[in-house]
Scaffold this motif. Structure first.
Motif, mmCIF file in Angstrom:
data_model
loop_
_atom_site.group_PDB
_atom_site.id
_atom_site.type_symbol
_atom_site.label_atom_id
_atom_site.label_comp_id
_atom_site.label_asym_id
_atom_site.label_seq_id
_atom_site.Cartn_x
_atom_site.Cartn_y
_atom_site.Cartn_z
ATOM 1 N N CYS A 68 28.449 -24.818 19.624
ATOM 2 C CA CYS A 68 27.410 -25.741 19.212
ATOM 3 C C CYS A 68 28.043 -27.104 18.995
ATOM 4 O O CYS A 68 29.264 -27.231 18.952
ATOM 5 C CB CYS A 68 26.713 -25.264 17.933
ATOM 6 S SG CYS A 68 27.784 -25.238 16.455
ATOM 7 N N GLY A 69 27.229 -28.122 18.860
ATOM 8 C CA GLY A 69 27.742 -29.446 18.540
ATOM 9 C C GLY A 69 27.751 -30.393 19.718
ATOM 10 O O GLY A 69 27.066 -30.193 20.729
ATOM 11 N N ILE A 80 23.095 -30.249 27.318
ATOM 12 C CA ILE A 80 22.086 -29.219 27.099
ATOM 13 C C ILE A 80 20.867 -29.919 26.512
ATOM 14 O O ILE A 80 20.971 -30.535 25.444
ATOM 15 C CB ILE A 80 22.580 -28.123 26.125
ATOM 16 C CG1 ILE A 80 23.978 -27.631 26.531
ATOM 17 C CG2 ILE A 80 21.579 -26.981 26.079
ATOM 18 C CD1 ILE A 80 24.063 -27.019 27.902
ATOM 19 N N PRO A 81 19.723 -29.872 27.175
ATOM 20 C CA PRO A 81 18.553 -30.633 26.700
ATOM 21 C C PRO A 81 18.170 -30.291 25.266
ATOM 22 O O PRO A 81 18.264 -29.137 24.831
ATOM 23 C CB PRO A 81 17.444 -30.209 27.674
ATOM 24 C CG PRO A 81 18.167 -29.757 28.901
ATOM 25 C CD PRO A 81 19.434 -29.134 28.410
ATOM 26 N N ILE A 92 15.318 -21.664 20.130
ATOM 27 C CA ILE A 92 16.697 -22.169 20.144
ATOM 28 C C ILE A 92 17.583 -21.232 20.950
ATOM 29 O O ILE A 92 18.370 -21.672 21.805
ATOM 30 C CB ILE A 92 17.228 -22.338 18.712
ATOM 31 C CG1 ILE A 92 16.412 -23.397 17.954
ATOM 32 C CG2 ILE A 92 18.701 -22.730 18.728
ATOM 33 C CD1 ILE A 92 16.745 -23.504 16.479
ATOM 34 N N LEU A 93 17.455 -19.934 20.724
ATOM 35 C CA LEU A 93 18.271 -18.965 21.450
ATOM 36 C C LEU A 93 17.950 -18.987 22.942
ATOM 37 O O LEU A 93 18.847 -18.872 23.787
ATOM 38 C CB LEU A 93 18.053 -17.570 20.879
ATOM 39 C CG LEU A 93 18.545 -17.347 19.448
ATOM 40 C CD1 LEU A 93 18.125 -15.982 18.939
ATOM 41 C CD2 LEU A 93 20.058 -17.503 19.354
ATOM 42 N N ALA A 94 16.669 -19.149 23.275
ATOM 43 C CA ALA A 94 16.275 -19.194 24.687
ATOM 44 C C ALA A 94 16.800 -20.438 25.386
ATOM 45 O O ALA A 94 16.922 -20.465 26.613
ATOM 46 C CB ALA A 94 14.751 -19.128 24.811
ATOM 47 N N GLY A 95 17.120 -21.477 24.613
ATOM 48 C CA GLY A 95 17.607 -22.724 25.188
ATOM 49 C C GLY A 95 19.105 -22.750 25.437
ATOM 50 O O GLY A 95 19.629 -23.739 25.970
ATOM 51 N N ILE A 96 19.816 -21.681 25.091
ATOM 52 C CA ILE A 96 21.260 -21.626 25.322
ATOM 53 C C ILE A 96 21.525 -21.611 26.830
ATOM 54 O O ILE A 96 20.854 -20.919 27.597
ATOM 55 C CB ILE A 96 21.867 -20.374 24.655
ATOM 56 C CG1 ILE A 96 21.711 -20.449 23.126
ATOM 57 C CG2 ILE A 96 23.335 -20.218 25.035
ATOM 58 C CD1 ILE A 96 22.141 -19.182 22.412
ATOM 59 N N ARG A 97 22.530 -22.379 27.244
ATOM 60 C CA ARG A 97 22.881 -22.462 28.662
ATOM 61 C C ARG A 97 24.371 -22.175 28.855
ATOM 62 O O ARG A 97 25.201 -22.584 28.048
ATOM 63 C CB ARG A 97 22.542 -23.843 29.224
ATOM 64 C CG ARG A 97 21.061 -24.168 29.223
ATOM 65 C CD ARG A 97 20.313 -23.309 30.231
ATOM 66 N NE ARG A 97 18.872 -23.588 30.236
ATOM 67 C CZ ARG A 97 17.977 -22.907 29.534
ATOM 68 N NH1 ARG A 97 18.374 -21.904 28.746
ATOM 69 N NH2 ARG A 97 16.693 -23.206 29.609
ATOM 70 N N PRO A 108 21.526 -25.512 22.372
ATOM 71 C CA PRO A 108 20.882 -26.831 22.441
ATOM 72 C C PRO A 108 20.705 -27.466 21.072
ATOM 73 O O PRO A 108 20.648 -26.772 20.047
ATOM 74 C CB PRO A 108 19.511 -26.514 23.055
ATOM 75 C CG PRO A 108 19.229 -25.117 22.597
ATOM 76 C CD PRO A 108 20.570 -24.418 22.593
ATOM 77 N N GLY A 109 20.638 -28.785 21.040
ATOM 78 C CA GLY A 109 20.285 -29.506 19.822
ATOM 79 C C GLY A 109 18.773 -29.591 19.680
ATOM 80 O O GLY A 109 18.017 -29.077 20.509
ATOM 81 N N LEU A 110 18.327 -30.236 18.620
ATOM 82 C CA LEU A 110 16.905 -30.411 18.360
ATOM 83 C C LEU A 110 16.541 -31.890 18.364
ATOM 84 O O LEU A 110 17.354 -32.742 18.002
ATOM 85 C CB LEU A 110 16.517 -29.800 17.012
ATOM 86 C CG LEU A 110 16.811 -28.318 16.804
ATOM 87 C CD1 LEU A 110 16.257 -27.865 15.450
ATOM 88 C CD2 LEU A 110 16.258 -27.465 17.932
ATOM 89 N N ALA A 111 15.308 -32.174 18.774
ATOM 90 C CA ALA A 111 14.813 -33.550 18.802
ATOM 91 C C ALA A 111 13.438 -33.617 18.162
ATOM 92 O O ALA A 111 12.674 -32.648 18.188
ATOM 93 C CB ALA A 111 14.738 -34.072 20.238
ATOM 94 N N GLN A 112 13.154 -34.757 17.604
ATOM 95 C CA GLN A 112 11.848 -35.031 17.004
ATOM 96 C C GLN A 112 11.377 -36.391 17.518
ATOM 97 O O GLN A 112 12.149 -37.354 17.504
ATOM 98 C CB GLN A 112 11.994 -35.053 15.481
ATOM 99 C CG GLN A 112 10.748 -35.464 14.726
ATOM 100 C CD GLN A 112 11.014 -35.468 13.229
ATOM 101 O OE1 GLN A 112 10.874 -34.466 12.558
ATOM 102 N NE2 GLN A 112 11.426 -36.615 12.710
ATOM 103 N N HIS A 113 10.134 -36.457 17.979
ATOM 104 C CA HIS A 113 9.590 -37.713 18.513
ATOM 105 C C HIS A 113 8.740 -38.452 17.493
ATOM 106 O O HIS A 113 8.743 -39.683 17.464
ATOM 107 C CB HIS A 113 8.776 -37.433 19.779
ATOM 108 C CG HIS A 113 9.610 -36.887 20.904
ATOM 109 N ND1 HIS A 113 10.380 -37.679 21.724
ATOM 110 C CD2 HIS A 113 9.826 -35.606 21.317
ATOM 111 C CE1 HIS A 113 11.016 -36.937 22.609
ATOM 112 N NE2 HIS A 113 10.702 -35.670 22.383
ATOM 113 N N ARG A 114 8.030 -37.720 16.640
ATOM 114 C CA ARG A 114 7.167 -38.330 15.632
ATOM 115 C C ARG A 114 7.324 -37.585 14.312
ATOM 116 O O ARG A 114 7.581 -36.383 14.320
ATOM 117 C CB ARG A 114 5.691 -38.278 16.083
ATOM 118 C CG ARG A 114 5.415 -39.158 17.293
ATOM 119 C CD ARG A 114 3.916 -39.137 17.639
ATOM 120 N NE ARG A 114 3.620 -40.040 18.735
ATOM 121 C CZ ARG A 114 3.782 -39.762 20.014
ATOM 122 N NH1 ARG A 114 4.249 -38.568 20.357
ATOM 123 N NH2 ARG A 114 3.491 -40.624 20.953
ATOM 124 N N PRO A 115 7.192 -38.266 13.162
ATOM 125 C CA PRO A 115 6.818 -39.685 13.006
ATOM 126 C C PRO A 115 7.930 -40.651 13.371
ATOM 127 O O PRO A 115 7.683 -41.815 13.621
ATOM 128 C CB PRO A 115 6.466 -39.793 11.528
ATOM 129 C CG PRO A 115 7.298 -38.735 10.880
ATOM 130 C CD PRO A 115 7.338 -37.600 11.850
#
Length: 294
Positions: A68-69, A80-81, A92-97, A108-115
């Motif tokens: 991770c990281g 990793i998107p 999160i587990l399904a996003g492992i590549r 994968p990391g996490l993203a937030q668009h809003r707020p």
């Protein structure tokens, strides 16, 4: 070697790499650390650095490895998107590549668009561990870039980053506070004073006190160092506690745990606390179980 080895978990950051040989329950059987940054890893070749990391651990042949990281960032080994929030452990587990031609996968990391636009890499793995034990509330993950995470119904519903550690380092190296603050043994009184002052005054005004109090003879540079630390951590907590949902849990280790725990206590905020490293190992173990189809 013990027969309950699950695999290798790696926390691969911008400047350091930590690796653990993990049991099925997330407990480490062995640990290794390497002070190699991403820039050096790119120059040498990530695959060579990975080999160096694995040499720090015993009997790793044939075991899966997951990291991770920042190794999964744009300037890491393989991007990793980010996964958008809200999200949950299954996503999160399904996003492992997997890294092509390597016995390594990346979380994968996490993203937030809003707020507000925000991102995290590495902390999502701590959250994988945390979510096995807690389904709601507010999580505080201190660091250079502290994360405050909202958990609801077993999901990461959102988060906010505070560049507290970065700001402290910048103020001490390239501001008018630099020459008038001096590292010194911990001063709890000056630290608490900074926390209280941050709760009363706007931060941009409060910060100047780290200079003016020394100039006026009200503080020594060593006291101003801890006053400045209290100002920044106090401002972080004050802004978050206004909207935090209960219960509030702190996950940190060592001196960072002690500083934040004292800050919460100074503001009369009751919290639970535990080790962030333990949660990282537990999250990496969950990822390894996923990769092994368990």
């Amino acid at each position: 070697m013990l027969t309950d080895m699950l695999g290798i978990g790696i926390d691969w950051g911008s400047s350091n790499i930590r690796a653990w040989l993990l049991r099925g329950d997330g407990k480490p059987l062995a640990e290794g650390r390497l002070a190699t940054g991403l820039k050096d890893a790119r120059a040498r070749g990530f695959e060579h650095v990975l080999k160096d990391v694995l040499k720090l651990l015993p009997d790793t042949n044939g075991l899966p490895a997951v990291a991770c990281g920042m190794v999964g960032a744009r300037d890491g080994w393989m991007e990793i998107p980010y996964l958008p929030c809200p999200t949950d452990p299954k996503a999160i587990l399904a996003g492992i590549r997997a890294v092509p031609r390597q016995a390594l996968s990346i979380i994968p990391g996490l993203a937030q668009h809003r707020p507000n636009a925000d991102v995290m890499r590495g902390e999502e793995t701590q959250l994988l561990g945390i979510l096995t034990k807690h389904e709601g509330g507010t999580i505080c993950l201190p660091g250079t870039h502290s994360k405050w995470v909202r958990i609801k119904d077993g999901q990461v519903s959102g988060f906010r980053t505070h560049a507290t550690g970065d700001t402290f380092a910048a103020l001490r190296s390239a501001s008018i506070c630099a020459a008038l603050t001096e590292p010194s043994p911990f001063d709890p009184q000056a630290y608490r004073e900074g926390i209280h002052h941050a709760a009363r005054e706007p931060l941009t005004s409060a910060l100047f006190q780290a200079r003016s109090r020394v100039v006026m003879g009200h503080m020594q540079p060593g006291e101003a160092y801890w006053f400045l630390s209290g100002l920044l951590i106090g401002a972080e907590l004050t802004s978050e506690l206004e909207s935090a949902t209960q219960p509030i849990r702190l996950f940190a280790d060592g001196a960072l745990h002690d500083l934040y725990r004292l800050a919460f206590d100074t503001l009369d905020c009751g919290i639970d606390s535990a080790s962030a490293d333990d949660m990282t190992c537990l999250g990496l173990a969950h990822a390894l179980h996923h990769l092994r189809g368990q």
